[in-house]
Design an enzyme around this catalytic site. Structure first.
Site, PDB file in Angstrom:
ATOM      1  N   ASN A  72      48.771  37.900  47.149  1.00 40.79           N
ATOM      2  CA  ASN A  72      47.925  37.323  48.198  1.00 40.79           C
ATOM      3  C   ASN A  72      48.490  37.698  49.565  1.00 40.79           C
ATOM      4  OD1 ASN A  72      50.066  35.538  47.483  1.00 40.79           O
ATOM      5  ND2 ASN A  72      49.038  33.804  48.418  1.00 40.79           N
ATOM      6  N   ILE A  73      47.580  37.970  50.486  1.00 44.66           N
ATOM      7  CA  ILE A  73      47.940  38.413  51.841  1.00 44.66           C
ATOM      8  C   ILE A  73      47.208  37.513  52.830  1.00 44.66           C
ATOM      9  CG2 ILE A  73      47.993  40.355  53.452  1.00 44.66           C
ATOM     10  CD1 ILE A  73      47.642  42.199  50.908  1.00 44.66           C
ATOM     11  N   GLU A  74      47.967  36.639  53.491  1.00 46.16           N
ATOM     12  CA  GLU A  74      47.352  35.654  54.385  1.00 46.16           C
ATOM     13  C   GLU A  74      47.260  36.181  55.816  1.00 46.16           C
ATOM     14  OE1 GLU A  74      49.434  31.945  53.662  1.00 46.16           O
ATOM     15  OE2 GLU A  74      48.427  31.748  51.717  1.00 46.16           O
ATOM     16  N   GLU A 121      44.262  38.640  43.250  1.00 51.66           N
ATOM     17  CA  GLU A 121      43.363  39.322  42.302  1.00 51.66           C
ATOM     18  C   GLU A 121      42.568  40.412  43.015  1.00 51.66           C
ATOM     19  OE1 GLU A 121      43.820  36.103  42.854  1.00 51.66           O
ATOM     20  OE2 GLU A 121      43.005  34.869  41.251  1.00 51.66           O
ATOM     21  N   CYS A 143      40.106  31.922  42.078  1.00 51.32           N
ATOM     22  CA  CYS A 143      39.149  31.180  42.913  1.00 51.32           C
ATOM     23  C   CYS A 143      37.739  31.718  42.686  1.00 51.32           C
ATOM     24  CB  CYS A 143      39.545  31.281  44.387  1.00 51.32           C
ATOM     25  SG  CYS A 143      39.087  32.851  45.155  1.00 51.32           S
ATOM     26  N   CYS A 176      37.053  35.345  43.911  1.00 52.83           N
ATOM     27  CA  CYS A 176      37.645  36.351  43.014  1.00 52.83           C
ATOM     28  C   CYS A 176      36.863  36.460  41.714  1.00 52.83           C
ATOM     29  CB  CYS A 176      39.106  36.013  42.732  1.00 52.83           C
ATOM     30  SG  CYS A 176      40.159  36.333  44.158  1.00 52.83           S
TER      31      CYS A 176
END
Ligand code: THU
Length: 134
Positions: A45-47, A58, A89, A92
Site C-alpha cells: 500500500n502506498i499512502e 492489491e 477492500c 480492490c
C-alpha cells in the site's frame, strides 16, 4: 492450487509488505499476484497526504503486472497484521474482478488463511459484459 504455491505466494506478500509506505495509517499491507506464466508481482500500500489518493497493496501488484503486459492470472495473496485473514477492500475487489483473478488468498502474519473465489469475494458483480457496446 497446491499448498506449496499458496505458501510461496503468501511469503511474497509478506515480503512486499516490508515496502509499505503507510505513514498515515501505520497499517502495512502486502500483496502478491501469480500470473499464468508463473511470474509473481509484489505490491504494497502506498499512502498520500491527500488520503484519498492511497493505493492499496492489491492494486499496486495488479497494476504492475498489467503494465508489464500480463493479462492472465492464477491467484492473488493479501497479508496484513490483522486478527483474522486480511480481506481486500471494495475498490480492490472491483479491480480483481476486472482482471478475472480466480483465486484470492487472504492471510495474516499469524498464519491464518482463507481462500476464496472471485465470485465469493464479489457476488453480483458489475463487469465487462454489463458495459453497453462491449
Ligand atoms: N489497504 C490495502 O492496502 N488493502 C486493502 O484491501 C485494505 C486497505 C490499505 C490502504 C491504507 O493504506 C491502509 O490499508 C489502511 O486502510
Amino acid at each position: 492450487m497446491i499448498k506449496q504455491d499458496v505458501e510461496q505466494l503468501v511469503a511474497c506478500a509478506i515480503e512486499a509488505r516490508q515496502q509499505s509506505y503507510s505513514p498515515y495509517s501505520n497499517f502495512a499491507v502486502g500483496a502478491a499476484l501469480l500470473c499464468e506464466d508463473g511470474t509473481i508481482y509484489k505490491g504494497c500500500n502506498i499512502e498520500n497526504a491527500s488520503y484519498g489518493l492511497t493505493n492499496c497493496a492489491e492494486r499496486t501488484a495488479i497494476f504492475k503486472a498489467i503494465s508489464e503486459d500480463h493479462r492472465k492470472f492464477k491467484a492473488l495473496a493479501v497479508v496484513a497484521d490483522t486478527e483474522g485473514p486480511c480481506a481486500p477492500c471494495g475498490a480492490c475487489r472491483q479491480v480483481i474482478n476486472e482482471f478475472k483473478i480466480p483465486t484470492i488468498i487472504m492471510a495474516n502474519l499469524m498464519g491464518n488463511m482463507k481462500i476464496v473465489s472471485i465470485e465469493e469475494l464479489l457476488p453480483f458483480s458489475f463487469s465487462d459484459c454489463d458495459v453497453v457496446g462491449k
